[in-house]
Design an enzyme around this catalytic site. Structure first.
Site, short mmCIF file in Angstrom:
data_model
loop_
_atom_site.label_atom_id
_atom_site.label_comp_id
_atom_site.label_asym_id
_atom_site.label_seq_id
_atom_site.Cartn_x
_atom_site.Cartn_y
_atom_site.Cartn_z
N TYR A 166 -5.43 3.91 31.64
CA TYR A 166 -4.21 4.72 31.69
C TYR A 166 -4.08 5.46 33.02
O TYR A 166 -3.00 5.48 33.63
CB TYR A 166 -4.27 5.70 30.52
CG TYR A 166 -3.06 6.57 30.31
CD1 TYR A 166 -1.93 6.07 29.66
CD2 TYR A 166 -3.06 7.90 30.71
CE1 TYR A 166 -0.82 6.90 29.44
CE2 TYR A 166 -1.97 8.72 30.49
CZ TYR A 166 -0.85 8.21 29.85
OH TYR A 166 0.23 9.02 29.63
N LYS A 170 -1.21 5.07 35.83
CA LYS A 170 -0.35 6.22 36.14
C LYS A 170 -0.41 6.60 37.61
O LYS A 170 0.59 7.06 38.17
CB LYS A 170 -0.71 7.40 35.24
CG LYS A 170 -0.36 7.18 33.77
CD LYS A 170 1.10 6.80 33.57
CE LYS A 170 1.61 7.06 32.17
NZ LYS A 170 3.00 6.60 31.99
P1 NAD Z 1 5.61 8.00 22.48
O1 NAD Z 1 4.57 7.13 21.90
O2 NAD Z 1 6.33 8.94 21.60
O3 NAD Z 1 6.69 7.14 23.25
C1 NAD Z 1 6.39 5.95 23.93
C2 NAD Z 1 7.42 4.93 23.51
O4 NAD Z 1 7.23 3.72 24.26
C3 NAD Z 1 7.30 4.56 22.04
O5 NAD Z 1 8.55 4.76 21.39
C4 NAD Z 1 6.89 3.09 22.06
O6 NAD Z 1 7.42 2.34 20.98
C5 NAD Z 1 7.47 2.64 23.38
N1 NAD Z 1 6.81 1.44 23.92
C6 NAD Z 1 5.48 1.20 23.96
N2 NAD Z 1 5.23 0.01 24.50
C7 NAD Z 1 6.44 -0.54 24.81
C8 NAD Z 1 6.83 -1.75 25.40
N3 NAD Z 1 5.91 -2.66 25.78
N4 NAD Z 1 8.14 -1.99 25.58
C9 NAD Z 1 9.07 -1.07 25.20
N5 NAD Z 1 8.74 0.09 24.61
C10 NAD Z 1 7.45 0.37 24.42
O7 NAD Z 1 4.90 8.83 23.67
P2 NAD Z 1 5.49 9.89 24.73
O8 NAD Z 1 4.51 10.99 24.78
O9 NAD Z 1 6.91 10.18 24.48
O10 NAD Z 1 5.31 9.05 26.08
C11 NAD Z 1 6.37 8.69 26.94
C12 NAD Z 1 5.80 8.44 28.33
O11 NAD Z 1 5.31 9.67 28.86
C13 NAD Z 1 4.65 7.46 28.38
O12 NAD Z 1 4.74 6.66 29.54
C14 NAD Z 1 3.44 8.36 28.45
O13 NAD Z 1 2.33 7.72 29.03
C15 NAD Z 1 3.99 9.47 29.33
N6 NAD Z 1 3.23 10.70 29.25
C16 NAD Z 1 3.29 11.49 28.15
C17 NAD Z 1 2.58 12.67 28.13
C18 NAD Z 1 2.65 13.62 26.98
O14 NAD Z 1 2.07 14.73 27.09
N7 NAD Z 1 3.34 13.28 25.89
C19 NAD Z 1 1.75 13.01 29.21
C20 NAD Z 1 1.71 12.19 30.31
C21 NAD Z 1 2.47 11.04 30.34
#
Ligand code: NAD
Length: 299
Positions: A166, A170
Site C-alpha cells: 500500500y 501511495k
Molecule cells: P472504502 O473502502 O470505503 O472505499 C474504497 C472504494 O473503492 C470502495 O467502495 C471499493 O468498492 C472501491 N474499489 C476497490 N477496488 C476497486 C476497483 N478495482 N475498481 C473500482 N472500485 C474499487 O475506503 P476509503 O477510506 O473511502 O478509501 C478511499 C481512498 O482513500 C482509497 O484510495 C484509500 O487508500 C485512500 N485513503 C483512505 C484513508 C482513510 O483514512 N480512510 C487514508 C489514506 C488513504
C-alpha cells in the site's frame, strides 16, 4: 462570497460507492457536476463485486436533484478504466474531472506478504489511477482543460508497518501526480494529490469509534473539490487532509555536501552530518531543477 460551482463539468469518481469517494461524488453533484459514480462493489480487501454500491450513490444524487450514472468497472483493468471514461462520454458527452480514489487493503508485514498481495494493491491504487487518467488524458488534452485528483496516503508519504504494498503504491502516486502535472501543463490539465485521514470501512478497525465524528469524510472532500475546480492554481502538489486540517506535503532536498575532486567512503563518513542536514532545503518542481542544484554545487 461566491459559491464554487461545477455546472457544465463532468466528473468521474472511482471507488465512489463507499467512504471518501461517495462523499466526493455527492458533493460534486450537489454543486452542479454531472458525475460518473464508479465502484466495483467488492469488500475492503478487493474480494467480490456488486453493482449495488455505485447505483445506491447514483440514486441518492438523483433524489437530491443531481445528475449521475453508475459504472461498476474495475479500475485495475484496461477495459474497466476505458469503460469508466466511456460512461462519461456516453452519458454526458465529455470528461473534465477525474478523481482517482478506488482502493483496497492487503496488509501484512513484508516477511509474510505474498507477491500476489503486493501486486493486487499496486494494481488497484497505482495501476488503476494510471489507467483511468490515461483513458481520460486525450480528451482532457484535446479540450485544453482538465483536473485530476489522485489519492495518496500518509502511509506512503511517511511509511507504515505492515503496508509495504500500500505505501509503495501511495508514494508511487506522488510520482505519477508530478509527472502527469508536467505533461498536462500546456494543455490546462492540473493534477494534484491528497493524503487523507478519515473514518471509513477501511479504517474503522484502526481508529477508536469516538474518532468517527471527528474524522468524517466530509472534512476531506472540500480539498478534493477545490483541487477539481477551475479556480485551482497549483499542479503536481500533494496535501495531507483530515479532521479539518490541510497541509501541503513536499519532497525537499537538503543543502548536502559536495566535493569536486573525487569522493571516498571516508568523505561520506566525515561529512555525514552535512549530508543529512535538512536546512536550507530546496523544493524542486521537476528533475531539471534538482539536477541544476547538483551542477551548481560543482561550479
Ligand atoms: P472504502 O473502502 O470505503 O472505499 C474504497 C472504494 O473503492 C470502495 O467502495 C471499493 O468498492 C472501491 N474499489 C476497490 N477496488 C476497486 C476497483 N478495482 N475498481 C473500482 N472500485 C474499487 O475506503 P476509503 O477510506 O473511502 O478509501 C478511499 C481512498 O482513500 C482509497 O484510495 C484509500 O487508500 C485512500 N485513503 C483512505 C484513508 C482513510 O483514512 N480512510 C487514508 C489514506 C488513504
Amino acid at each position: 462570497m461566491t459559491e464554487l460551482r461545477f455546472d457544465e463539468r463532468v466528473a468521474v469518481v472511482t471507488g465512489a460507492g463507499h467512504g471518501l469517494g461517495r462523499q466526493h461524488a455527492l458533493e460534486l453533484a450537489a454543486r452542479g457536476a454531472k458525475v460518473v459514480v464508479n465502484d466495483l462493489g467488492g469488500d475492503v480487501h478487493g474480494g467480490g463485486a456488486s453493482s449495488g454500491p455505485a447505483q445506491e450513490v447514483v440514486d441518492e444524487i438523483t433524489k437530491n436533484g443531481g445528475q449521475a450514472v453508475a459504472d461498476a468497472g474495475n479500475v485495475a483493468t484496461e477495459e474497466g478504466a476505458q469503460g469508466i471514461v466511456q460512461s462519461a462520454l456516453d452519458a454526458f458527452g465529455k470528461v473534465d474531472i477525474v478523481v482517482n480514489n478506488a482502493g483496497i487493503l492487503r496488509d501484512r508485514s513484508v516477511k509474510n506478504m505474498s507477491a500476489a498481495e503486493f501486486d493486487a494493491v499496486i494494481a488497484v491504487h497505482l495501476r488503476g489511477s494510471f489507467l483511468v487518467a490515461r483513458a481520460a488524458w486525450s480528451h482532457l488534452r484535446d479540450q485544453g482543460y482538465g483536473r485530476v485528483v489522485n489519492t495518496s496516503s500518509p502511509s506512503g508519504l511517511f511509511g507504515n508497518f505492515g503496508q509495504a504494498n500500500y505505501s509503495a503504491a501511495k508514494m508511487g502516486l506522488v510520482g505519477l501526480t508530478k509527472t502527469l502535472a508536467l505533461e498536462g501543463a500546456k494543455y490546462g490539465v492540473k493534477v494534484n494529490a491528497i493524503a487523507p485521514v478519515a473514518y471509513t470501512r477501511m479504517t474503522e478497525d484502526l481508529f477508536p469509534p469516538e474518532f468517527a465524528g471527528k474524522l468524517g469524510v466530509e472534512l476531506v472532500t472540500p480539498l478534493v473539490a477545490w483541487l477539481a475546480h477551475e479556480s485551482v492554481d497549483v499542479t503536481g502538489e500533494t496535501y495531507s487532509v483530515g479532521g479539518g486540517r490541510i497541509a501541503r506535503v513536499f519532497v525537499a532536498e537538503g543543502p548536502g555536501f559536495a566535493k569536486k575532486d573525487g569522493l571516498t567512503i571516508e568523505d561520506v563518513r566525515d561529512n555525514w552530518q552535512q549530508i543529512n542536514a535538512e536546512t536550507p532545503y530546496i523544493v524542486p518542481k521537476n528533475i531539471g531543477e534538482q539536477t541544476s542544484a547538483t551542477f551548481e554545487a560543482l561550479k
